[in-house]
Every structure is written in C-alpha cells, then in structure tokens.
Scaffold this active site. Structure first.
Site, PDB file in Angstrom:
ATOM      1  N   SER A  12       0.854  -1.190   0.000  1.00 22.13           N
ATOM      2  CA  SER A  12       0.000   0.000   0.000  1.00 22.13           C
ATOM      3  C   SER A  12       0.892   1.243   0.000  1.00 22.13           C
ATOM      4  CB  SER A  12      -0.853  -0.020   1.266  1.00 22.13           C
ATOM      5  OG  SER A  12      -1.390   1.248   1.509  1.00 22.13           O
ATOM      6  N   TYR A  62      -1.867  -0.935  10.654  1.00 21.83           N
ATOM      7  CA  TYR A  62      -1.789  -1.240   9.224  1.00 21.83           C
ATOM      8  C   TYR A  62      -0.536  -0.622   8.611  1.00 21.83           C
ATOM      9  CZ  TYR A  62      -3.467  -1.467   4.346  1.00 21.83           C
ATOM     10  OH  TYR A  62      -3.606  -1.706   2.997  1.00 21.83           O
TER      11      TYR A  62
HETATM   12  N1  LIG Z   1      -8.599  -1.396  -0.191  1.00 20.82           N
HETATM   13  C1  LIG Z   1      -7.624  -0.499  -0.209  1.00 20.82           C
HETATM   14  O1  LIG Z   1      -7.845   0.718  -0.108  1.00 20.82           O
HETATM   15  C2  LIG Z   1      -6.201  -0.949  -0.386  1.00 20.82           C
HETATM   16  C3  LIG Z   1      -5.247   0.025  -0.738  1.00 20.82           C
HETATM   17  C4  LIG Z   1      -3.927  -0.370  -0.896  1.00 20.82           C
HETATM   18  C5  LIG Z   1      -3.570  -1.681  -0.704  1.00 20.82           C
HETATM   19  N2  LIG Z   1      -4.509  -2.607  -0.347  1.00 20.82           N
HETATM   20  C6  LIG Z   1      -4.062  -3.968  -0.102  1.00 20.82           C
HETATM   21  O2  LIG Z   1      -4.650  -4.854  -1.038  1.00 20.82           O
HETATM   22  C7  LIG Z   1      -4.815  -6.147  -0.444  1.00 20.82           C
HETATM   23  C8  LIG Z   1      -6.254  -6.608  -0.594  1.00 20.82           C
HETATM   24  O3  LIG Z   1      -7.093  -5.689   0.078  1.00 20.82           O
HETATM   25  P1  LIG Z   1      -8.661  -5.546  -0.219  1.00 20.82           P
HETATM   26  O4  LIG Z   1      -8.931  -4.114  -0.402  1.00 20.82           O
HETATM   27  O5  LIG Z   1      -9.061  -6.516  -1.236  1.00 20.82           O
HETATM   28  O6  LIG Z   1      -9.232  -5.958   1.215  1.00 20.82           O
HETATM   29  P2  LIG Z   1     -10.513  -6.847   1.604  1.00 20.82           P
HETATM   30  O7  LIG Z   1     -11.602  -6.634   0.624  1.00 20.82           O
HETATM   31  O8  LIG Z   1     -10.767  -6.565   3.043  1.00 20.82           O
HETATM   32  O9  LIG Z   1      -9.957  -8.334   1.431  1.00 20.82           O
HETATM   33  C9  LIG Z   1      -8.961  -8.819   2.275  1.00 20.82           C
HETATM   34  C10 LIG Z   1      -8.717 -10.270   1.932  1.00 20.82           C
HETATM   35  O10 LIG Z   1      -7.759 -10.806   2.845  1.00 20.82           O
HETATM   36  C11 LIG Z   1      -8.261 -12.026   3.373  1.00 20.82           C
HETATM   37  N3  LIG Z   1      -7.734 -12.238   4.717  1.00 20.82           N
HETATM   38  C12 LIG Z   1      -7.799 -11.408   5.785  1.00 20.82           C
HETATM   39  N4  LIG Z   1      -7.221 -11.973   6.843  1.00 20.82           N
HETATM   40  C13 LIG Z   1      -6.780 -13.196   6.450  1.00 20.82           C
HETATM   41  C14 LIG Z   1      -6.101 -14.251   7.097  1.00 20.82           C
HETATM   42  N5  LIG Z   1      -5.762 -14.186   8.388  1.00 20.82           N
HETATM   43  N6  LIG Z   1      -5.801 -15.365   6.377  1.00 20.82           N
HETATM   44  C15 LIG Z   1      -6.141 -15.457   5.066  1.00 20.82           C
HETATM   45  N7  LIG Z   1      -6.796 -14.492   4.405  1.00 20.82           N
HETATM   46  C16 LIG Z   1      -7.113 -13.370   5.100  1.00 20.82           C
HETATM   47  C17 LIG Z   1      -9.775 -11.858   3.336  1.00 20.82           C
HETATM   48  O11 LIG Z   1     -10.444 -13.097   3.267  1.00 20.82           O
HETATM   49  P3  LIG Z   1     -11.135 -13.830   4.544  1.00 20.82           P
HETATM   50  O12 LIG Z   1     -11.791 -12.790   5.352  1.00 20.82           O
HETATM   51  O13 LIG Z   1     -11.991 -14.840   3.920  1.00 20.82           O
HETATM   52  O14 LIG Z   1      -9.997 -14.459   5.257  1.00 20.82           O
HETATM   53  C18 LIG Z   1      -9.974 -11.116   2.044  1.00 20.82           C
HETATM   54  O15 LIG Z   1     -10.047 -12.002   0.971  1.00 20.82           O
HETATM   55  C19 LIG Z   1      -4.388  -5.997   1.007  1.00 20.82           C
HETATM   56  O16 LIG Z   1      -3.068  -6.433   1.156  1.00 20.82           O
HETATM   57  C20 LIG Z   1      -4.478  -4.497   1.242  1.00 20.82           C
HETATM   58  O17 LIG Z   1      -3.616  -4.091   2.262  1.00 20.82           O
HETATM   59  C21 LIG Z   1      -5.826  -2.279  -0.207  1.00 20.82           C
END
Ligand SMILES: NC(=O)c1ccc[n+]([C@@H]2O[C@H](COP(=O)([O-])OP(=O)(O)OC[C@H]3O[C@@H](n4cnc5c(N)ncnc54)[C@H](OP(=O)(O)O)[C@@H]3O)[C@@H](O)[C@H]2O)c1
Length: 302
Positions: free
Chosen positions: A175, A188
C-alpha cells in the site's frame, strides 16, 4: 585492483543511465508480456476484494491453475466457481495466513493435491483502524501476524521449490501507506512498512536466483470493503482506484517482471516530495488533503 575499482566506478553512472533509459523506453513501447499458461498461481485472500479480481485477471490471461486461500469459505467457493466457469482449474483452501502452522500444513496439502506453485501472491491483509492508545493489544498483534509475518510463512513454504525449478514469482499487494503513513491506522501502516522492507530485502536476495523474481505493488485507496467509511477531502481529485484496475496492473507487472509498481503513477510525486520537503511542509499537505483526519469516519468491514 585499483584500476579495476576505478573502472567499475566510472562504469556505474553509464550503467545507471542505460537502465533508466531502458525503463523509460518500456513506458512508451508495447510491453512484452510473459506467457502464464504453465503457471500455477496461489492468491492469499483470494475470495473477495482485490484478491478475487486478481484471480479472474490471472485466469483471463491464461494461467494454468488458480489456488485461493482465505478464511471465509462462502467467498472462496463463489470465486472458485467463477474461475471454473471461465475454464480454468481452480481450488480453494481454508487457511489463516497469520497462523504459521496452518500455513505450512496447507502448503503441504496444496503440493499434494495441486502440485507446485510458481506464482505466490501475498494479498491477504486486515486493518484495525484505530489509534495506538484506542487499540486492543491483541488486535495490534493480529494485523502484524496477518499483514507482515504471514508473508514470511507463505514465502518460506513456496520459495524453495521455485528456486529448485528456477521458475517463480513472489508478489506482494502492499500500500502507499507503507511509504506515507496516516493517523488512525497505525497497525496497518506499520505492518505495510515492515512488509515493504521484507519485499525489498527479498527482491535483492533473489538477484542471484535465475528465473525467480518479485513484484511489490503499492496502491492508493481502492474501493473494496477494507477502508469503508474513510473520507479524503477531495475525492474527485483523488478518486479511489477500482479493484479490477489494481488487479489488471498487478498481473501486467508480473508479466513484465516489474519489481515495483505505484498506483496510480502520481504517487511517485508523493515519494519525491517526501524526500525533499521538510516535515512541517509535509504536515500541511496531510492537513490540506484530509489524509490527516481521513480515518475519523472509518467503519471498515461491519
Ligand atoms: N482497499 C484499499 O484501499 C487498499 C489500498 C492499498 C492496498 N490494499 C491492499 O490490497 C490487499 C487486498 O485488500 P482488499 O482491499 O481486497 O481488502 P478486503 O476486501 O478486506 O480483502 C482482504 C482479503 O484478505 C483475506 N484475509 C484477511 N485476513 C486473512 C487471514 N488471516 N488469512 C487469510 N486471508 C485473510 C480476506 O479473506 P477472509 O476474510 O476470507 O480471510 C480477504 O479475501 C491488502 O493487502 C491491502 O492491504 C488495499
């Protein structure tokens, strides 16, 4: 010895100019994309959010097998069905990446059931979304276990076989908050900064390993459930990224063997400003853009 040292010193700026020119040329020339038809891709957190889009993007671009890890079976099942209807082999495993033993156990199960993994995408993450003093100790630990240490365990589980095969790629969905932290998400930001250093060290460590590479992606705010409720001051000027865009650019970066990707590209300006402006000026930027208070309205996943 002295002459050789002097020669290497004089050669270095020439090499740097050549590499910078080559990178600039790549920005305008049509990219040569790696074929994915022999690759087996494992995506942590592949059931929903960006992870789900990554799975469909890898399938669209011809990956041979997709393996999804996560904790919520319903999402994993739905995504698996979606990928199978696209004609791509897909399997899911319930695995909490914050649990080291579970990671090693499920990695073994993947090897036995599906075979070797050649692309590992460390995407799973959580955000607690509170200040340090308002945070429960266990919640603070949980985000470090999932967002940072989880990658240690998954990489340790799959990298050795990639090195043997001389074919592998480790991808990290990081991120921009790894480079420029905000208040209200201290768990985070810390975990992402730590994960950034992990990937930097890993990427350099792979220099002597033919066929094995790494990609770190640093997206800006993306419209998934993760940062629900977060408000920045000028959403029209800095709109959230779409998860499908992040997924498409990530898979492209893997196919182009790009080590670092900031999304959108304007985030590079932030990195430059951070390295030249005094702290007081940076604080004004945070106040002006609203990043200083953006987590006040954070709801996260309810
Ligand atoms: N959304 C943003 O603004 C943003 C910005 C920059 C970077 N990112 C990064 O992009 C990536 C994906 O984020 P997203 O926005 O798609 O978030 P999200 O919609 O909250 O999805 C998070 C994913 O991680 C999984 N997860 C969480 N804890 C876990 C665990 N202990 N073991 C296995 N799986 C786990 C969740 O699945 P389960 O709950 O089924 O486990 C879900 O599939 C992350 O690394 C995030 O930091 C996001």
């Amino acid at each position: 010895m002295g002459w050789r040292w002097l020669g290497a010193l004089l050669l270095l700026p020439v090499q740097l100019l050549w590499l910078a020119g080559k990178a600039a040329a790549c920005l305008v020339l049509p990219p040569r994309l790696r074929d994915l038809s022999r690759e087996s891709v494992l995506i942590t957190g592949g059931g929903r959010g960006i992870g789900r889009h990554l799975a469909t993007e890898f399938a669209k671009r011809g990956a041979r097998k997709i393996i999804l890890w996560g904790r919520t079976e319903k999402c994993l099942k739905e995504t698996t069905e979606e990928i199978r209807t696209m004609g791509t082999e897909c399997h899911y495993f319930i695995c909490d990446v914050g649990n080291r033993e579970e990671v090693y156990q499920q990695a073994k199960a993947v090897r036995e059931k599906v075979g070797d993994i050649t692309i590992l995408v460390n995407n799973a993450a959580v955000v607690h979304g509170k200040s340090l003093m308002d945070s429960d100790d266990d919640a603070l630990l949980k985000s470090q276990h999932i967002n940072t240490l989880g990658q240690f365990w998954t990489t340790k589980a799959f990298l050795p076989r990639m090195l043997e095969l001389q074919n592998g790629h480790i991808v990290c969905l990081n991120s921009v908050l790894a480079l420029s932290a905000i208040p209200g998400a201290i768990d985070y930001c810390t975990s992402k900064a730590s994960s950034f250093a992990f990937m930097e060290s890993l990427t350099l460590g792979l220099l002597d390993c033919p066929g094995v590479n790494a990609t770190t992606v640093l997206p800006f705010h993306t419209s998934t459930e993760m940062f629900q409720g977060m408000r920045i001051r000028f959403p029209k000027l800095f709109p959230p990224l779409k998860p499908e865009t992040v997924a498409r650019r990530t898979v492209e970066a893997v196919q182009m063997n790009q080590a670092l990707l900031l999304l959108p590209w304007t985030m590079n300006i932030l990195v430059i400003l951070k390295s030249i402006l005094p702290q007081s000026a940076l604080e004004e930027i945070h106040k002006f853009s609203g990043s200083y208070t953006c987590m006040n309205t954070f709801k996260g996943r309810t």
